[in-house]
Write a protein that holds these residues in place. Structure first.
Motif, PDB file in Angstrom:
ATOM      1  N   ALA A   1      62.057 -67.823  73.617  1.00  0.00           N
ATOM      2  CA  ALA A   1      62.262 -68.610  74.836  1.00  0.00           C
ATOM      3  C   ALA A   1      60.873 -68.986  75.314  1.00  0.00           C
ATOM      4  O   ALA A   1      60.068 -68.114  75.649  1.00  0.00           O
ATOM      5  N   VAL A   2      60.563 -70.267  75.284  1.00  0.00           N
ATOM      6  CA  VAL A   2      59.212 -70.712  75.644  1.00  0.00           C
ATOM      7  C   VAL A   2      59.280 -71.874  76.627  1.00  0.00           C
ATOM      8  O   VAL A   2      60.300 -72.565  76.731  1.00  0.00           O
ATOM      9  N   LEU A   3      58.188 -72.067  77.339  1.00  0.00           N
ATOM     10  CA  LEU A   3      58.037 -73.253  78.180  1.00  0.00           C
ATOM     11  C   LEU A   3      57.182 -74.227  77.389  1.00  0.00           C
ATOM     12  O   LEU A   3      56.081 -73.874  76.964  1.00  0.00           O
ATOM     13  N   ALA A   4      57.694 -75.411  77.147  1.00  0.00           N
ATOM     14  CA  ALA A   4      56.979 -76.316  76.252  1.00  0.00           C
ATOM     15  C   ALA A   4      57.148 -77.777  76.661  1.00  0.00           C
ATOM     16  O   ALA A   4      58.145 -78.152  77.280  1.00  0.00           O
ATOM     17  N   THR A   5      56.148 -78.562  76.279  1.00  0.00           N
ATOM     18  CA  THR A   5      56.239 -80.022  76.415  1.00  0.00           C
ATOM     19  C   THR A   5      56.779 -80.571  75.095  1.00  0.00           C
ATOM     20  O   THR A   5      56.935 -79.828  74.118  1.00  0.00           O
TER      21      THR A   5
ATOM     22  N   SER B   1      67.983 -74.262  83.770  1.00  0.00           N
ATOM     23  CA  SER B   1      67.386 -72.962  83.453  1.00  0.00           C
ATOM     24  C   SER B   1      67.373 -72.082  84.702  1.00  0.00           C
ATOM     25  O   SER B   1      67.633 -70.879  84.635  1.00  0.00           O
ATOM     26  N   LYS B   2      67.130 -72.678  85.869  1.00  0.00           N
ATOM     27  CA  LYS B   2      67.188 -71.910  87.135  1.00  0.00           C
ATOM     28  C   LYS B   2      68.602 -71.391  87.396  1.00  0.00           C
ATOM     29  O   LYS B   2      68.798 -70.238  87.791  1.00  0.00           O
ATOM     30  N   ALA B   3      69.598 -72.247  87.171  1.00  0.00           N
ATOM     31  CA  ALA B   3      70.996 -71.844  87.402  1.00  0.00           C
ATOM     32  C   ALA B   3      71.399 -70.709  86.451  1.00  0.00           C
ATOM     33  O   ALA B   3      72.077 -69.764  86.849  1.00  0.00           O
ATOM     34  N   LEU B   4      70.947 -70.816  85.208  1.00  0.00           N
ATOM     35  CA  LEU B   4      71.289 -69.790  84.214  1.00  0.00           C
ATOM     36  C   LEU B   4      70.619 -68.458  84.571  1.00  0.00           C
ATOM     37  O   LEU B   4      71.243 -67.401  84.507  1.00  0.00           O
ATOM     38  N   ILE B   5      69.362 -68.517  84.996  1.00  0.00           N
ATOM     39  CA  ILE B   5      68.641 -67.306  85.405  1.00  0.00           C
ATOM     40  C   ILE B   5      69.351 -66.656  86.598  1.00  0.00           C
ATOM     41  O   ILE B   5      69.543 -65.437  86.646  1.00  0.00           O
TER      42      ILE B   5
ATOM     43  N   VAL C   1      62.681 -73.942  76.395  1.00  0.00           N
ATOM     44  CA  VAL C   1      63.195 -74.190  75.044  1.00  0.00           C
ATOM     45  C   VAL C   1      63.593 -72.851  74.435  1.00  0.00           C
ATOM     46  O   VAL C   1      62.781 -71.920  74.366  1.00  0.00           O
ATOM     47  N   LEU C   2      64.848 -72.741  74.036  1.00  0.00           N
ATOM     48  CA  LEU C   2      65.319 -71.561  73.312  1.00  0.00           C
ATOM     49  C   LEU C   2      65.389 -71.971  71.848  1.00  0.00           C
ATOM     50  O   LEU C   2      66.063 -72.941  71.498  1.00  0.00           O
ATOM     51  N   GLU C   3      64.679 -71.248  70.985  1.00  0.00           N
ATOM     52  CA  GLU C   3      64.555 -71.682  69.592  1.00  0.00           C
ATOM     53  C   GLU C   3      64.772 -70.513  68.653  1.00  0.00           C
ATOM     54  O   GLU C   3      64.316 -69.399  68.910  1.00  0.00           O
ATOM     55  N   THR C   4      65.521 -70.751  67.592  1.00  0.00           N
ATOM     56  CA  THR C   4      65.645 -69.748  66.538  1.00  0.00           C
ATOM     57  C   THR C   4      65.718 -70.444  65.186  1.00  0.00           C
ATOM     58  O   THR C   4      66.135 -71.598  65.101  1.00  0.00           O
TER      59      THR C   4
ATOM     60  N   LEU D   1      62.307 -65.121  81.173  1.00  0.00           N
ATOM     61  CA  LEU D   1      62.297 -65.668  79.812  1.00  0.00           C
ATOM     62  C   LEU D   1      62.916 -64.670  78.827  1.00  0.00           C
ATOM     63  O   LEU D   1      63.602 -65.065  77.883  1.00  0.00           O
ATOM     64  N   ASP D   2      62.697 -63.370  79.056  1.00  0.00           N
ATOM     65  CA  ASP D   2      63.331 -62.347  78.209  1.00  0.00           C
ATOM     66  C   ASP D   2      64.854 -62.422  78.305  1.00  0.00           C
ATOM     67  O   ASP D   2      65.563 -62.288  77.306  1.00  0.00           O
TER      68      ASP D   2
END
Length: 198
Positions: free
Chosen positions: A44-48, A189-193, A163-166, A10-11
């Protein structure tokens, strides 16, 4: 079910958001006449869906959102979200007048979202070596809850997602603030990681 991203992962995604949103906000600053636009530290959070609505100030907050899909190796939804009053202020700044017809105002906002999203995805593309492009923006007005729920369902279904939020805010009168949200589906998100090597 695939494992959720770790804190280290997430970082790394937060740093991607920092670069992408930094470019997005620079593009926005140019569009509003070179004003200074400040950017918060991205999250960067995991959210519903309901948790994402919470990031926007609650499910019943009136917002204007420009929603764009992504083409390329990432799948998900990119959103430029503004409180209703800020959206009106931004439209007036973009058009240099207060009394523009609604159609012109919506067109200016959609074009701004397109430029901001393109800048964000281009920066992420430079970082990853991927060619990423936004789809045509769709403007949605309404309460944050339903607006976000639709976008999350489009991107992921009803599961938790990355969710990436700013937040951004311009200096000057009128002040304009809002948020950039990147909603990534689980596979993306897995592919990006994996691409970032974390």
């Amino acid at each position: 079910m695939s494992p959720l991203p770790s804190d280290i992962q997430l970082d790394a995604l937060r740093e991607v958001a920092n670069i992408g949103c930094g470019h997005a906000v620079s593009a926005l600053a140019r569009l509003v006449g070179g004003r200074t636009v400040n950017l918060s530290v991205p999250r960067a959070v995991l959210a519903t869906a309901s948790e994402v609505a919470g990031l926007l100030g609650g499910g019943d907050a009136p917002v204007v959102a420009a929603k764009l899909g992504m083409q390329g190796q990432l799948r998900g939804v990119l959103m430029l979200v503004l409180p209703q009053e800020d959206a009106s202020a931004l439209e007036s700044l973009l058009l240099r007048r207060q009394d523009a017809p609604q159609e012109e105002r919506e067109s200016a906002l959609a074009e701004t979202a397109n430029i901001v999203a393109s800048a964000c995805l281009s920066a992420i593309g430079s970082l990853t070596g991927w060619r990423l492009l936004p789809t045509v923006p769709v403007l949605v007005r309404g309460e944050a809850g339903p607006v976000v729920a639709d976008a999350v369902t489009e991107a992921q279904g009803d599961k938790r997602m990355v969710v990436l939020e700013t937040r951004f805010s311009s200096v000057g009168i009128p002040s304009v603030s809002g948020q950039v949200l990147l909603l990534l589906d689980r596979d993306s998100s897995k592919a990006l990681i994996a691409r970032l090597g974390v």
